[in-house]
Design a protein around this motif. Structure first.
Motif, PDB file in Angstrom:
ATOM      1  N   LEU A 117      11.389  18.129  60.428  1.00 37.09           N
ATOM      2  CA  LEU A 117      11.172  16.705  60.171  1.00 37.09           C
ATOM      3  C   LEU A 117      11.818  16.271  58.859  1.00 37.09           C
ATOM      4  CD1 LEU A 117       7.455  16.355  61.338  1.00 37.09           C
ATOM      5  CD2 LEU A 117       9.509  15.509  62.510  1.00 37.09           C
ATOM      6  N   ASN A 118      11.697  17.098  57.827  1.00 39.14           N
ATOM      7  CA  ASN A 118      12.313  16.760  56.543  1.00 39.14           C
ATOM      8  C   ASN A 118      13.836  16.755  56.628  1.00 39.14           C
ATOM      9  OD1 ASN A 118       9.945  16.249  55.187  1.00 39.14           O
ATOM     10  ND2 ASN A 118       9.731  18.339  54.446  1.00 39.14           N
ATOM     11  N   HIS A 119      14.398  17.650  57.421  1.00 32.31           N
ATOM     12  CA  HIS A 119      15.849  17.652  57.636  1.00 32.31           C
ATOM     13  C   HIS A 119      16.284  16.307  58.230  1.00 32.31           C
ATOM     14  CE1 HIS A 119      19.853  19.024  58.725  1.00 32.31           C
ATOM     15  NE2 HIS A 119      19.604  18.631  59.978  1.00 32.31           N
ATOM     16  N   LEU A 120      15.524  15.820  59.211  1.00 33.18           N
ATOM     17  CA  LEU A 120      15.839  14.531  59.828  1.00 33.18           C
ATOM     18  C   LEU A 120      15.660  13.383  58.838  1.00 33.18           C
ATOM     19  CD1 LEU A 120      14.098  14.988  63.296  1.00 33.18           C
ATOM     20  CD2 LEU A 120      16.521  15.267  62.750  1.00 33.18           C
ATOM     21  N   LEU A 121      14.591  13.422  58.063  1.00 30.11           N
ATOM     22  CA  LEU A 121      14.326  12.353  57.099  1.00 30.11           C
ATOM     23  C   LEU A 121      15.405  12.275  56.021  1.00 30.11           C
ATOM     24  CD1 LEU A 121      10.473  12.815  56.676  1.00 30.11           C
ATOM     25  CD2 LEU A 121      11.641  10.856  57.738  1.00 30.11           C
ATOM     26  N   MET A 122      15.910  13.423  55.591  1.00 27.58           N
ATOM     27  CA  MET A 122      16.921  13.435  54.528  1.00 27.58           C
ATOM     28  C   MET A 122      18.240  12.825  54.973  1.00 27.58           C
ATOM     29  SD  MET A 122      16.270  16.898  52.332  1.00 27.58           S
ATOM     30  CE  MET A 122      16.177  18.046  53.665  1.00 27.58           C
ATOM     31  N   GLN A 123      18.445  12.665  56.272  1.00 29.56           N
ATOM     32  CA  GLN A 123      19.658  12.040  56.770  1.00 29.56           C
ATOM     33  C   GLN A 123      19.549  10.515  56.767  1.00 29.56           C
ATOM     34  OE1 GLN A 123      20.390  13.788  60.630  1.00 29.56           O
ATOM     35  NE2 GLN A 123      20.727  15.810  59.760  1.00 29.56           N
ATOM     36  N   GLU A 124      18.378   9.983  56.460  1.00 24.77           N
ATOM     37  CA  GLU A 124      18.144   8.540  56.499  1.00 24.77           C
ATOM     38  C   GLU A 124      17.436   8.097  55.213  1.00 24.77           C
ATOM     39  OE1 GLU A 124      18.391   4.919  57.363  1.00 24.77           O
ATOM     40  OE2 GLU A 124      19.024   6.230  58.990  1.00 24.77           O
TER      41      GLU A 124
END
Length: 183
Positions: free
Chosen positions: A40-47
C-alpha cells in the motif's frame, strides 16, 4: 436455456468446502500484514496528492476486515500507512461484504468496487474513498525496472488482453442467451 458461469460454479464449490479449524500462526498473519502495508505504501508513494491527504489524517486508525481476516492501519505523519497498535482507537471500520473471494475477483475484473460496509468517521471515509478512486498501481513501470521497457510492456498488454477476455466471458455467462428464430 441459461448458461451458468464457471465462476459461480467454482464459488459454490469453495463455499461448500469445510472451513479449516486451525487459524494460521500469529507470526504468519503479522508478516502478511507487514507485506500489505509495504504494498500500500508503494502505491501511495507514486501519488503525492494521496500522501498529502493521508498526512492530514495522521494518527487516525482504520480497521479493514473480511470474514475472520482483520488488519488495523494508521496514517503516519509522512502520509503513509503503518500497522496500528493493538490498543489503538479505531476511527473507521470497513467490512468487505462479499464472502466469496471469486465474487470479489470477478467484481474487480469487471472494474467494479466490491461491496463494503463503512462505519465511523465521515471525513476519514471520504479520504479513503478518494484514495480507492484515484490511486492506481503502475504495474508496467514496476516491471520495467526489473526486466526493461519492452518486455514489461508486452507482458502487461498480454495480461490486459487476458483480463478483457475473462471479463467478456464472465459477463456473457451471467446473461441468458437470446433465442432468435432461424430462417
Amino acid at each position: 436455456m441459461a448458461t451458468q458461469s464457471p465462476f459461480s460454479l467454482l464459488g459454490e464449490f469453495l463455499q461448500n468446502l469445510p472451513k479449516p479449524p486451525l487459524a494460521p500462526p500469529a507470526w504468519a498473519v503479522r508478516e502478511i500484514q507487514h507485506r500489505l502495508v509495504l504494498m500500500l505504501n508503494h502505491l501511495l508513494m507514486q501519488e503525492p496528492e494521496a500522501m498529502s491527504r493521508l498526512q492530514r489524517q495522521c494518527g487516525r486508525a482504520m480497521l479493514l476486515q473480511w470474514q475472520t481476516v482483520q488488519v488495523t492501519l494508521q496514517a503516519t505523519p509522512a502520509g503513509l500507512l503503518d500497522l496500528a497498535s493493538p490498543d489503538a482507537r479505531v476511527d473507521l471500520v470497513m467490512t468487505l461484504m462479499d464472502e466469496s473471494p471469486l465474487a470479489i475477483a470477478q467484481a474487480l475484473i469487471q472494474g467494479q468496487k466490491p461491496s463494503i460496509r463503512i462505519e465511523g468517521d465521515v471525513e476519514l471515509a471520504t479520504q479513503v474513498n478518494w484514495l480507492t478512486d484515484n490511486v492506481r498501481w503502475d504495474l508496467e513501470d514496476d516491471l520495467a525496472r526489473l526486466m526493461g521497457d519492452t518486455p514489461a510492456h508486452t507482458l502487461v498488454q498480454l495480461a490486459r488482453a487476458g483480463a478483457a477476455a475473462l471479463k467478456r466471458f464472465s459477463t456473457r455467462g451471467a446473461q441468458a442467451p437470446s433465442k432468435t428464430p432461424q430462417a
